[in-house]
Design an enzyme around this catalytic site. Sequence first.
Site, PDB file in Angstrom:
ATOM      1  N   ASN A   1      -3.864  -3.936   6.011  1.00 24.40           N
ATOM      2  CA  ASN A   1      -4.485  -5.236   5.737  1.00 24.40           C
ATOM      3  C   ASN A   1      -3.817  -5.667   5.140  1.00 24.40           C
ATOM      4  OD1 ASN A   1      -2.937  -3.780   3.310  1.00 24.40           O
ATOM      5  ND2 ASN A   1      -6.042  -3.809   2.241  1.00 24.40           N
TER       6      ASN A   1
ATOM      7  N   ASP B   1       0.404   4.640  -2.449  1.00 25.69           N
ATOM      8  CA  ASP B   1      -1.517   3.232  -2.282  1.00 25.69           C
ATOM      9  C   ASP B   1      -0.739   2.490  -3.421  1.00 25.69           C
ATOM     10  OD1 ASP B   1      -2.961   2.277  -1.756  1.00 25.69           O
ATOM     11  OD2 ASP B   1      -4.800   3.496  -2.766  1.00 25.69           O
TER      12      ASP B   1
ATOM     13  N   LEU C   1       2.005  -3.961   1.182  1.00 24.92           N
ATOM     14  CA  LEU C   1       3.358  -5.646   1.003  1.00 24.92           C
ATOM     15  C   LEU C   1       2.656  -6.633   0.735  1.00 24.92           C
ATOM     16  CD1 LEU C   1       5.825  -3.789   2.853  1.00 24.92           C
ATOM     17  CD2 LEU C   1       5.604  -3.225   0.374  1.00 24.92           C
ATOM     18  N   ARG C   2       1.379  -7.104   1.368  1.00 25.05           N
ATOM     19  CA  ARG C   2       0.682  -7.937   0.959  1.00 25.05           C
ATOM     20  C   ARG C   2       1.681  -9.103   1.801  1.00 25.05           C
ATOM     21  NH1 ARG C   2      -3.475  -5.457  -0.551  1.00 25.05           N
ATOM     22  NH2 ARG C   2      -3.458  -4.727  -2.479  1.00 25.05           N
TER      23      ARG C   2
ATOM     24  N   HIS D   1       2.423   4.717   2.644  1.00 25.35           N
ATOM     25  CA  HIS D   1       1.230   3.883   1.888  1.00 25.35           C
ATOM     26  C   HIS D   1       1.585   3.693   1.811  1.00 25.35           C
ATOM     27  CE1 HIS D   1      -3.710   4.638   1.581  1.00 25.35           C
ATOM     28  NE2 HIS D   1      -3.228   3.367   1.777  1.00 25.35           N
TER      29      HIS D   1
ATOM     30  N   GLY E   1      -7.025  -1.672  -6.839  1.00 24.44           N
ATOM     31  CA  GLY E   1      -5.209  -0.978  -6.648  1.00 24.44           C
ATOM     32  C   GLY E   1      -4.630  -1.212  -7.791  1.00 24.44           C
TER      33      GLY E   1
ATOM     34  N   HIS F   1      -5.161   9.436   0.273  1.00 27.64           N
ATOM     35  CA  HIS F   1      -5.232   9.472  -1.170  1.00 27.64           C
ATOM     36  C   HIS F   1      -6.199  10.417  -1.215  1.00 27.64           C
ATOM     37  CE1 HIS F   1      -7.637   5.864   1.196  1.00 27.64           C
ATOM     38  NE2 HIS F   1      -6.391   5.257   0.603  1.00 27.64           N
TER      39      HIS F   1
ATOM     40  N   HIS G   1      -8.384   6.254   6.079  1.00 21.98           N
ATOM     41  CA  HIS G   1      -8.874   6.250   4.467  1.00 21.98           C
ATOM     42  C   HIS G   1     -10.759   6.486   4.409  1.00 21.98           C
ATOM     43  CE1 HIS G   1     -10.328   2.892   0.882  1.00 21.98           C
ATOM     44  NE2 HIS G   1     -11.551   3.612   1.819  1.00 21.98           N
TER      45      HIS G   1
END
Lengths: 340, 433
Positions: free
Chosen positions: B94, B310, B63-64, B60, B329, B237, B184
Amino acid sequence: MKNLVTIADLSRGEIEQILDLAESFAETQTRAIPKVPALRGKTVVLAFFEDSTRTRTSFDLAARRLSADVVNFSAGSSATNKGESLRDTVETISAMGVDAIVVRHASSGVPSQLTQWTEAAIVNAGDGWHQHPTQALLDAYTIRQRFGSLDGRKIAICGDINHSRVARSNVQLFTKLGAEVILVGPRTLLPPSLAGWPVKVEPDIDVLLPEIDVAYFLRIQQERLSDGLFPSVREYRSLYGLTLDRSHRLRPDALIMHPGPMNRGVEIDAQVADDPRAVVLNQVSSGVPVRMAVLYSVLGPGQFDTKFEAIEAASLPERQPTKNLVGEDYVADKQVKGDR
Amino acid sequence: MSTTALTGGTVIDSSGSRQVDVLVDQGTGQIAEIGTGISGADRTIDVAGQTIIPGFVDLHVHLRQPGNEAAETIESGSRAAAVGGFTAVVAMPNTTPCTDSAAVVNEILAFGRTALCEIKPSAAITIGRDGEALAPMGELAGLGVRMFTDDGTGVQDAQLMRRALEYADSMVVNDGTNIVLSQHCEVTALSQGGVMHEGEWSSRLGLGGQPSEAEELMVMRDIALARLTGARVHMQHLSTAGSVAAVRAAKAAGYPVTAEAAPHHFTLTDAACADYDTCFKVHPPLRTASDVEAVRAGLADGTIDVIATDHAPHTADAKELPFDQAPPGMVGLETAFAIANTELGLSIEQLVQVMSSRPAEIGGLGDRHGGPIEVGRPANLCVIDADEEWTIDRAQLAGLSSNTPFHGKNVRGRVRHTIFSGEVVVLDTKPLR
C-alpha cells in the site's frame, strides 16, 4: 474543576453545585443589566469546528454576561481536513493567551484530546456522538425547576440514542441525580453495547407513556434514513414519534423535552411541540445561566464552593470603572460580531 | 572488517540448543565456522549469557516508500527492523503508487539493496488494491515477489478472490518456494464507519465500531475458498477469538491456510482507546480481553503460525487528528521480540519458530533466513538477552515514526546484536549505520 469534557468526570455533588450556581446566575438575568463582572479580564474562545447556532449563541451570551472577552475561532471542520493537525490548531489558539476554549467538533473525543495539548480550560460544547455536557446540565436544570429534584423520576429518552451526544450525557447525568432512565428506539438506533449503562431498554413507547415523568425526544437526522437504519419517516413517526394521540396518554404533569432543533411531524408532532407540557424553550433559556455556571466553575477564582454572593463581593473593589468598561465591551462585542 | 566471532553464547535454532561460538564472514555473507574457542576473527563480540538465534522474519511491515517518506523509508524501516532483530521483512504494497507493477517492485528492490536487512516486496493482488482486476502476478513473481496482498483492505469480491487463488496457484517459480495470497480479512460492508472495535468501549466513547464478525466473515469465506481451490491462503493479523477458532478448525480439516498475529493483538484491548489516544487506533482494531486470550492460545497451539508486527509508521502530525480521522496503525518492529518474550510465556525455541523459521518458510525466504545455524548458511542472525529488563521509550526508536502503543512499558528480553549477511548491523542495541 479544570475542564468540562464529560459528565462521567462529575460527581453528584459537583453537578448539584453547578446547578445551584446556575440558579444564582439565573437571578442576575432578571435584572435590568444582566451583566456581572465575575470573569472580567478572562478570555474565552469559542472554537466551533462544526456548525451550531443555539449552543454557540448561548455560550457567547453566557461568557459576555460574565464580562469575559469572547473570541470566535471559526475553523469549520475543514481545518483539520486541510492537513493541519488538531494539536497545531489548539496550540495556535492557546498561544494567543486564552483562558478557556469552548470546543464543538464533529468528531468524538476532540475535547479530551485537546486537554493534552493546552493549559487553557476546555469546555465541551458537543463532540461527535460522545458528549454534550452543558446540554445535559441545562436539561437537568429544567427538570429540577419543575420537579425540584430528579430523584426517583422516570425519564424516557426516545430515538437515535447511538448517534446522540445528548443521550450519552443525559443518561449519565440523569442517573447520577437519581432518576431512572429508559431508552426507547429500534435496535438500529441503539448503541451496539449497553454494558455499563445504568438504563433499561423498552422497544414499545406506548407501554411507557402513562408512567413516565419526562418524555425526552431526540432529533432524527436524514442521514440515518439514507443509512437504512429505519425504513421511512412515516414508519418512524408511527412507531416512535410523539404523536398527538400519544401525547394524550402522557400524564398531565409530565414534561416533554427535546434538545432542538425539532423535526415537527417526525419525532414530535407540531401540535405537541406547542403543548403546555413541552418545555423546549425553557431548555433553551436555561442554557445561558447553566453555561455561565460552567464557565465560572472552570475560570472563576473560588471553584465550586464559592457562592454567588462571594462572586459579587470579590468584584466590588473593581466597580469604579464599570460604566466605561461596559461601554467599551459593548463596542468590542459589536466588532466581533461584525467580523463573523 | 570481514569476520566476526560471537563467543561464549548459546545457539538456539530448530535443531535445539548448544554452547558454541559462531564465526560469520561479511565477505561471503555466510556462517564460516561453528565450534568452541574460535579466535582470530577481525572482531570478537562476547555474548556470554546471551543467545544466538536465526534473525527474525516479519511477514508484514509498512515501509512507506515510495510515497510517504516522512513517516518511514526503506532504509529507516530496515534500521528499525535490524534493531528489533529482524533480518528480513516483507514490505506491504500500500505504497504510493501502489506496488502493483514491475516498476515499483524494482524500485523497492533497488532501495532494499543497501538496507540493513533483506527487503522482500509483496505486491497487490488487484491493480491499485481496488479489488477489481488482477495485478500482473506472473510478472511480479518473476521479480521475486512471493506474497500478494491488498493489505489495508481485503479482496471483497469472492469470485475475484477465487480467480486470484487459482491463478496464483498455477504460477511456477522453480526455486522450491510458493506463491501465497495474504488476506487482510475485513468485510468492509460490515466494518464501514468503524474506527475501533465495536462493543462496550465504542458504545461508551461514541465512536463507530467494527464488529469482530467483519473479520471473521472473510476468514471463513477464505477458508471456504481454500477448500474450493486447494490454493494457499495466509490470514493476516488475526484479532478475534472467532477467527482463531475458524483457522483452528480449517487446519484440523486439512485446508491449506496459515495465519499471523500482531503483538498488539495479544497484549492490548479496546479499553486502551478510552482517552482517544490515536496511537491505539489500528486495523484490525484492538479487541476484548477474551480475544487477546484466544490469540495467545492460537500462538501457543500453532493455530497461528507466526508473529508479524504490522509495523505501520505515521508521522506525529498525521496521528494528531481526531480519532475518527487519524490513520490506523502502530510501529512494532523494535518492540516485537520484547513484547512476545514478556507476554506469551513461550520458550526461546518456540519464539524462534513463530518469529523466524515459520515466517521464513511462508514468505519464500527459507533458503536464507529462519535457520538452521550451520556452516555455509547465510549469516542472518540475532543475539538476544532473554532476561534483560528495559523500558520502551518512543523517543529512542530508530525508525522515523514513534507511534508505538507500548511507550513506557517495562519489558523483559532485548535484542543485543543483529547480523545481516555476515555484517554486524546492530551492536549493543545500536544500529551501526
